[in-house]
Design a protein around this motif. Structure first.
Motif, PDB file in Angstrom:
ATOM      1  N   THR A  96       0.830  -1.207   0.000  1.00 30.00           N
ATOM      2  CA  THR A  96       0.000   0.000   0.000  1.00 30.00           C
ATOM      3  C   THR A  96       0.863   1.254   0.000  1.00 30.00           C
ATOM      4  O   THR A  96       2.048   1.218   0.349  1.00 30.00           O
ATOM      5  CB  THR A  96      -0.902   0.051   1.250  1.00 30.00           C
ATOM      6  N   ARG A  97       0.229   2.352  -0.368  1.00 36.18           N
ATOM      7  CA  ARG A  97       0.819   3.676  -0.222  1.00 36.18           C
ATOM      8  C   ARG A  97      -0.266   4.632   0.256  1.00 36.18           C
ATOM      9  O   ARG A  97      -1.376   4.622  -0.289  1.00 36.18           O
ATOM     10  CB  ARG A  97       1.402   4.185  -1.546  1.00 36.18           C
ATOM     11  N   LEU A  98       0.059   5.407   1.271  1.00 35.17           N
ATOM     12  CA  LEU A  98      -0.844   6.441   1.770  1.00 35.17           C
ATOM     13  C   LEU A  98      -0.338   7.789   1.288  1.00 35.17           C
ATOM     14  O   LEU A  98       0.795   8.177   1.590  1.00 35.17           O
ATOM     15  CB  LEU A  98      -0.913   6.394   3.303  1.00 35.17           C
ATOM     16  N   LEU A  99      -1.158   8.481   0.512  1.00 30.66           N
ATOM     17  CA  LEU A  99      -0.807   9.797  -0.014  1.00 30.66           C
ATOM     18  C   LEU A  99      -1.794  10.819   0.543  1.00 30.66           C
ATOM     19  O   LEU A  99      -3.010  10.598   0.482  1.00 30.66           O
ATOM     20  CB  LEU A  99      -0.879   9.825  -1.549  1.00 30.66           C
ATOM     21  N   THR A 100      -1.284  11.904   1.086  1.00 32.71           N
ATOM     22  CA  THR A 100      -2.181  12.891   1.680  1.00 32.71           C
ATOM     23  C   THR A 100      -2.014  14.261   1.047  1.00 32.71           C
ATOM     24  O   THR A 100      -0.955  14.613   0.535  1.00 32.71           O
ATOM     25  CB  THR A 100      -1.954  13.031   3.201  1.00 32.71           C
ATOM     26  N   ALA A 101      -3.100  15.041   1.120  1.00 35.65           N
ATOM     27  CA  ALA A 101      -3.110  16.394   0.572  1.00 35.65           C
ATOM     28  C   ALA A 101      -2.441  17.389   1.520  1.00 35.65           C
ATOM     29  O   ALA A 101      -2.188  18.528   1.139  1.00 35.65           O
ATOM     30  CB  ALA A 101      -4.549  16.820   0.289  1.00 35.65           C
ATOM     31  N   ILE A 102      -2.184  16.973   2.762  1.00 28.84           N
ATOM     32  CA  ILE A 102      -1.432  17.779   3.729  1.00 28.84           C
ATOM     33  C   ILE A 102      -0.146  17.024   4.029  1.00 28.84           C
ATOM     34  O   ILE A 102      -0.181  15.831   4.325  1.00 28.84           O
ATOM     35  CB  ILE A 102      -2.237  17.990   5.028  1.00 28.84           C
ATOM     36  N   LYS A 103       0.983  17.684   3.956  1.00 29.06           N
ATOM     37  CA  LYS A 103       2.268  17.000   4.122  1.00 29.06           C
ATOM     38  C   LYS A 103       2.459  16.490   5.542  1.00 29.06           C
ATOM     39  O   LYS A 103       2.295  17.226   6.507  1.00 29.06           O
ATOM     40  CB  LYS A 103       3.417  17.949   3.759  1.00 29.06           C
ATOM     41  N   ARG A 113      -0.028  13.493  -8.432  1.00 27.96           N
ATOM     42  CA  ARG A 113      -0.876  12.689  -9.313  1.00 27.96           C
ATOM     43  C   ARG A 113      -0.082  11.602 -10.045  1.00 27.96           C
ATOM     44  O   ARG A 113      -0.482  10.435 -10.061  1.00 27.96           O
ATOM     45  CB  ARG A 113      -1.585  13.591 -10.323  1.00 27.96           C
ATOM     46  N   ARG A 114       1.018  11.950 -10.660  1.00 28.29           N
ATOM     47  CA  ARG A 114       1.785  10.966 -11.431  1.00 28.29           C
ATOM     48  C   ARG A 114       2.328   9.853 -10.532  1.00 28.29           C
ATOM     49  O   ARG A 114       2.411   8.688 -10.939  1.00 28.29           O
ATOM     50  CB  ARG A 114       2.923  11.658 -12.182  1.00 28.29           C
ATOM     51  N   ARG A 115       2.716  10.225  -9.329  1.00 29.77           N
ATOM     52  CA  ARG A 115       3.213   9.206  -8.402  1.00 29.77           C
ATOM     53  C   ARG A 115       2.092   8.247  -8.011  1.00 29.77           C
ATOM     54  O   ARG A 115       2.285   7.028  -7.927  1.00 29.77           O
ATOM     55  CB  ARG A 115       3.796   9.881  -7.153  1.00 29.77           C
ATOM     56  N   ALA A 116       0.901   8.800  -7.773  1.00 28.32           N
ATOM     57  CA  ALA A 116      -0.247   7.959  -7.417  1.00 28.32           C
ATOM     58  C   ALA A 116      -0.559   6.961  -8.534  1.00 28.32           C
ATOM     59  O   ALA A 116      -0.783   5.767  -8.283  1.00 28.32           O
ATOM     60  CB  ALA A 116      -1.465   8.836  -7.135  1.00 28.32           C
ATOM     61  N   VAL A 117      -0.557   7.447  -9.766  1.00 26.99           N
ATOM     62  CA  VAL A 117      -0.835   6.576 -10.907  1.00 26.99           C
ATOM     63  C   VAL A 117       0.236   5.489 -11.034  1.00 26.99           C
ATOM     64  O   VAL A 117      -0.069   4.318 -11.297  1.00 26.99           O
ATOM     65  CB  VAL A 117      -0.927   7.405 -12.204  1.00 26.99           C
ATOM     66  N   ARG A 118       1.472   5.867 -10.806  1.00 29.72           N
ATOM     67  CA  ARG A 118       2.566   4.883 -10.899  1.00 29.72           C
ATOM     68  C   ARG A 118       2.426   3.806  -9.829  1.00 29.72           C
ATOM     69  O   ARG A 118       2.668   2.611 -10.096  1.00 29.72           O
ATOM     70  CB  ARG A 118       3.919   5.593 -10.753  1.00 29.72           C
ATOM     71  N   HIS A 119       2.048   4.194  -8.622  1.00 31.89           N
ATOM     72  CA  HIS A 119       1.825   3.205  -7.560  1.00 31.89           C
ATOM     73  C   HIS A 119       0.744   2.208  -7.982  1.00 31.89           C
ATOM     74  O   HIS A 119       0.879   0.998  -7.781  1.00 31.89           O
ATOM     75  CB  HIS A 119       1.392   3.896  -6.263  1.00 31.89           C
ATOM     76  N   ILE A 150      -6.844  10.322 -11.471  1.00 33.81           N
ATOM     77  CA  ILE A 150      -6.153   9.061 -11.770  1.00 33.81           C
ATOM     78  C   ILE A 150      -6.813   8.297 -12.916  1.00 33.81           C
ATOM     79  O   ILE A 150      -6.405   7.198 -13.251  1.00 33.81           O
ATOM     80  CB  ILE A 150      -6.063   8.152 -10.527  1.00 33.81           C
ATOM     81  N   LYS A 151      -7.873   8.909 -13.487  1.00 35.76           N
ATOM     82  CA  LYS A 151      -8.616   8.296 -14.597  1.00 35.76           C
ATOM     83  C   LYS A 151      -9.218   6.946 -14.199  1.00 35.76           C
ATOM     84  O   LYS A 151      -9.074   5.935 -14.923  1.00 35.76           O
ATOM     85  CB  LYS A 151      -7.724   8.151 -15.833  1.00 35.76           C
ATOM     86  N   ALA A 152      -9.880   6.921 -13.054  1.00 34.57           N
ATOM     87  CA  ALA A 152     -10.590   5.715 -12.615  1.00 34.57           C
ATOM     88  C   ALA A 152     -11.790   5.458 -13.525  1.00 34.57           C
ATOM     89  O   ALA A 152     -12.351   6.389 -14.124  1.00 34.57           O
ATOM     90  CB  ALA A 152     -11.052   5.877 -11.172  1.00 34.57           C
ATOM     91  N   ASP A 153     -12.185   4.208 -13.632  1.00 40.22           N
ATOM     92  CA  ASP A 153     -13.334   3.839 -14.464  1.00 40.22           C
ATOM     93  C   ASP A 153     -14.660   4.120 -13.772  1.00 40.22           C
ATOM     94  O   ASP A 153     -15.681   4.305 -14.439  1.00 40.22           O
ATOM     95  CB  ASP A 153     -13.277   2.342 -14.812  1.00 40.22           C
TER      96      ASP A 153
END
Length: 235
Positions: A96-103, A113-119, A150-153
């Motif tokens: 898993t990876r947890l990505l937040t909008a607050i550092k 965004r690009r990192r999220a898509v790559r994960h 992330i271009k989810a379906d």
């Protein structure tokens, strides 16, 4: 599988189970197992969780707290829930990876965004915490925004009810369920699916929403397979 990449939106309240407050570890464990089963079929999964089981910004505002301050506190509550789900997912063997909008560098990555898509492309389950990082926006809006980025379906909204009804089924026993409904019909009938900002984002970007009961084991897999449970909202 019907979809390749999905965004799952969970409410904070769903993590409470039968408790009045906080996190029910048994519910989180069940969610983790259901998510793993779907992930094992090859789907890319991103998740947004609310924070209402810990703190609700709108409720705090009504009691006199500054709205922006209250909303930031709510964002921190979503990170706590995200960490709990991340732990449960890793215990069942998922990366898993947890990505937040607050550092918060010590516990998670900043949202890029690009990192999220790559994960996602590497097979990791990605959890988005802290909403949009801005007050006055709900986690529904964060879910819609991240799904578009992330271009989810599809956005899958897991709730305690099994779809959208003509009225609240917990209050009106005569309420009937929609199997499918258009965005325009939801507007016209005044039905409560997501907040208006989130709903409009999905409509403008032609992103379908499915509302379903996440608390019933196996439902997440049925949705991923394209089975007709829950309620589909589309243009």
């Amino acid at each position: 599988m019907k979809y390749k990449r999905i965004l799952l939106k969970l409410s904070g309240e769903s993590l409470m189970g039968d408790k009045q407050y906080g996190i029910d570890n048994e519910v989180v464990r069940q969610y983790a197992e259901d998510i793993k089963a779907v992930h094992d079929e090859g789907l890319e999964i991103a998740i947004v969780i609310g924070g209402g089981n810990i703190f609700r910004g709108l409720s705090a505002e009504k009691s006199g707290m500054d709205r922006a301050q209250a909303d930031y506190m709510g964002m921190l509550a979503t990170v706590i829930n995200s960490m709990a789900l991340q732990d449960a997912l890793e215990k069942v063997g998922l990366k898993t990876r947890l990505l937040t909008a607050i550092k918060m560098e010590q516990i998670c990555e900043p949202f890029i965004r690009r990192r999220a898509v790559r994960h996602l492309e590497k097979g990791r389950v990605v959890i988005f915490g802290a909403g949009t990082g801005n007050p006055y926006f709900t986690t529904d809006s964060a879910a819609a925004l991240r799904a578009i980025e992330i271009k989810a379906d599809v956005v899958l909204k897991g709730t305690r009810v099994d779809g959208i009804y003509t009225a609240d089924p917990e209050k009106d026993p005569t309420a009937t369920k929609y199997s499918e409904i258009s965005f325009k019909e939801v507007y016209a009938k005044g039905l409560n699916v997501m907040d208006m900002t989130a709903f409009t984002l999905c409509e403008e970007n032609n992103l379908p929403i499915i509302v379903f009961d996440m608390n019933k084991t196996g439902n997440f897999m049925k949705i991923a397979n394209g089975d007709g449970i829950g309620t589909l909202v589309r243009s």
